[in-house]
Design a protein around this motif. Structure first.
Motif, PDB file in Angstrom:
ATOM      1  N   UNK A  45     -16.359  46.317  27.538  1.00 39.33           N
ATOM      2  CA  UNK A  45     -16.863  45.854  26.315  1.00 39.33           C
ATOM      3  C   UNK A  45     -16.827  44.108  26.078  1.00 39.33           C
ATOM      4  N   UNK A  46     -15.615  43.721  27.370  1.00 34.16           N
ATOM      5  CA  UNK A  46     -15.671  42.217  27.698  1.00 34.16           C
ATOM      6  C   UNK A  46     -17.297  41.793  28.482  1.00 34.16           C
ATOM      7  N   UNK A  47     -18.075  42.603  29.233  1.00 32.83           N
ATOM      8  CA  UNK A  47     -18.846  42.717  30.135  1.00 32.83           C
ATOM      9  C   UNK A  47     -20.038  42.431  29.086  1.00 32.83           C
ATOM     10  N   UNK A  48     -20.200  43.294  28.277  1.00 28.89           N
ATOM     11  CA  UNK A  48     -21.055  43.617  26.759  1.00 28.89           C
ATOM     12  C   UNK A  48     -20.886  41.405  25.700  1.00 28.89           C
ATOM     13  N   UNK A  49     -19.665  41.679  25.811  1.00 32.43           N
ATOM     14  CA  UNK A  49     -19.586  40.339  25.103  1.00 32.43           C
ATOM     15  C   UNK A  49     -19.834  38.787  25.429  1.00 32.43           C
ATOM     16  N   UNK A  50     -19.539  38.871  27.278  1.00 38.02           N
ATOM     17  CA  UNK A  50     -20.149  38.043  27.730  1.00 38.02           C
ATOM     18  C   UNK A  50     -21.581  38.046  28.801  1.00 38.02           C
ATOM     19  N   UNK A  51     -22.351  38.906  28.135  1.00 35.29           N
ATOM     20  CA  UNK A  51     -23.474  39.017  28.560  1.00 35.29           C
ATOM     21  C   UNK A  51     -24.550  38.485  26.904  1.00 35.29           C
ATOM     22  N   UNK A  52     -23.961  38.983  25.970  1.00 37.11           N
ATOM     23  CA  UNK A  52     -24.498  38.461  24.320  1.00 37.11           C
ATOM     24  C   UNK A  52     -23.912  36.883  24.511  1.00 37.11           C
ATOM     25  N   UNK A  53     -23.051  36.566  24.631  1.00 37.37           N
ATOM     26  CA  UNK A  53     -23.106  35.572  24.062  1.00 37.37           C
ATOM     27  C   UNK A  53     -23.762  34.515  26.020  1.00 37.37           C
ATOM     28  N   UNK A  54     -24.149  35.124  26.963  1.00 36.69           N
ATOM     29  CA  UNK A  54     -24.865  34.362  27.663  1.00 36.69           C
ATOM     30  C   UNK A  54     -26.862  33.652  27.792  1.00 36.69           C
ATOM     31  N   UNK A  62     -19.140  37.678  19.397  1.00 36.99           N
ATOM     32  CA  UNK A  62     -18.511  36.835  18.901  1.00 36.99           C
ATOM     33  C   UNK A  62     -17.480  37.973  17.497  1.00 36.99           C
ATOM     34  N   UNK A  63     -17.835  38.882  17.502  1.00 36.83           N
ATOM     35  CA  UNK A  63     -17.299  40.595  17.007  1.00 36.83           C
ATOM     36  C   UNK A  63     -16.832  41.113  18.244  1.00 36.83           C
ATOM     37  N   UNK A  65     -15.921  39.917  20.944  1.00 33.45           N
ATOM     38  CA  UNK A  65     -14.552  39.293  21.940  1.00 33.45           C
ATOM     39  C   UNK A  65     -12.882  39.510  20.780  1.00 33.45           C
ATOM     40  N   UNK A  66     -13.636  39.939  19.465  1.00 32.14           N
ATOM     41  CA  UNK A  66     -12.942  40.157  18.457  1.00 32.14           C
ATOM     42  C   UNK A  66     -12.731  41.314  18.829  1.00 32.14           C
ATOM     43  N   UNK A  67     -12.973  42.412  19.406  1.00 32.42           N
ATOM     44  CA  UNK A  67     -12.288  44.091  18.833  1.00 32.42           C
ATOM     45  C   UNK A  67     -11.600  43.870  20.279  1.00 32.42           C
ATOM     46  N   UNK A  68     -12.111  43.213  21.752  1.00 34.98           N
ATOM     47  CA  UNK A  68     -12.276  42.994  22.706  1.00 34.98           C
ATOM     48  C   UNK A  68      -9.861  42.812  22.614  1.00 34.98           C
ATOM     49  N   UNK A  69      -9.661  41.463  21.928  1.00 33.97           N
ATOM     50  CA  UNK A  69      -9.109  40.888  21.433  1.00 33.97           C
ATOM     51  C   UNK A  69      -7.907  41.914  21.103  1.00 33.97           C
ATOM     52  N   UNK A  70      -8.569  41.989  20.288  1.00 33.40           N
ATOM     53  CA  UNK A  70      -7.635  43.021  19.329  1.00 33.40           C
ATOM     54  C   UNK A  70      -7.507  44.591  19.739  1.00 33.40           C
ATOM     55  N   UNK A  71      -8.155  45.465  20.516  1.00 37.58           N
ATOM     56  CA  UNK A  71      -7.698  46.461  20.911  1.00 37.58           C
ATOM     57  C   UNK A  71      -6.919  46.422  22.179  1.00 37.58           C
ATOM     58  N   UNK A  72      -7.360  45.438  23.216  1.00 37.02           N
ATOM     59  CA  UNK A  72      -7.484  45.626  24.720  1.00 37.02           C
ATOM     60  C   UNK A  72      -6.001  44.064  25.203  1.00 37.02           C
ATOM     61  N   UNK A  73      -5.543  43.614  24.528  1.00 37.25           N
ATOM     62  CA  UNK A  73      -4.983  42.620  24.642  1.00 37.25           C
ATOM     63  C   UNK A  73      -3.906  42.649  25.451  1.00 37.25           C
ATOM     64  N   UNK A  74      -3.427  43.927  25.816  1.00 33.76           N
ATOM     65  CA  UNK A  74      -3.231  43.647  27.039  1.00 33.76           C
ATOM     66  C   UNK A  74      -3.441  43.941  28.299  1.00 33.76           C
ATOM     67  N   UNK A  75      -4.883  43.955  28.441  1.00 33.86           N
ATOM     68  CA  UNK A  75      -5.963  43.094  29.925  1.00 33.86           C
ATOM     69  C   UNK A  75      -6.397  41.961  30.298  1.00 33.86           C
ATOM     70  N   UNK A  76      -6.781  41.690  30.830  1.00 37.29           N
ATOM     71  CA  UNK A  76      -7.347  40.725  31.478  1.00 37.29           C
ATOM     72  C   UNK A  76      -8.527  41.264  32.114  1.00 37.29           C
ATOM     73  N   UNK A  77      -9.339  40.570  32.139  1.00 31.74           N
ATOM     74  CA  UNK A  77     -11.207  41.001  32.560  1.00 31.74           C
ATOM     75  C   UNK A  77     -10.924  41.275  34.235  1.00 31.74           C
ATOM     76  N   UNK A  78     -11.513  42.136  34.792  1.00 32.36           N
ATOM     77  CA  UNK A  78     -11.803  41.609  36.339  1.00 32.36           C
ATOM     78  C   UNK A  78     -12.995  40.393  36.388  1.00 32.36           C
TER      79      UNK A  78
END
Length: 78
Positions: A45-54, A62-63, A65-78
């Motif tokens: 999900x983070x890779x998709x958001x990052x790719x779309x932003x880039x 943006x949606x 990234x928001x979904x990532x923050x809501x669902x995976x607030x405990x996770x830091x992207x690799x």
């Protein structure tokens, strides 16, 4: 799978190929399918958001990234 997604995104960002729009669409499509197939994988999900932003698609990024923050607030992207 997530390493492949990250690699594909990185290659698109690094090469700056003039025909990047078609490549961006293809990569975004693959990442979106991977996210749908593996909704529990935060890196996809983070890779998709990052790719779309880039690629300049902030309305798509943006949606996700928001979904990532809501669902995976405990996770830091690799």
């Amino acid at each position: 799978m997530r390493r492949l997604a990250m690699l594909a995104t990185s290659l698109c960002l690094l090469t700056g190929v003039p025909a990047a729009h078609a490549a961006d669409d293809a990569v975004a499509g693959e990442l979106a399918r991977a996210v749908m197939a593996h909704p529990e994988d935060p890196d996809l999900l983070f890779a998709l958001a990052s790719h779309l932003e880039a690629s300049g698609d902030l309305e798509g990024a943006v949606p996700r990234y928001r979904a990532f923050a809501e669902r995976f607030s405990f996770h830091r992207p690799e």
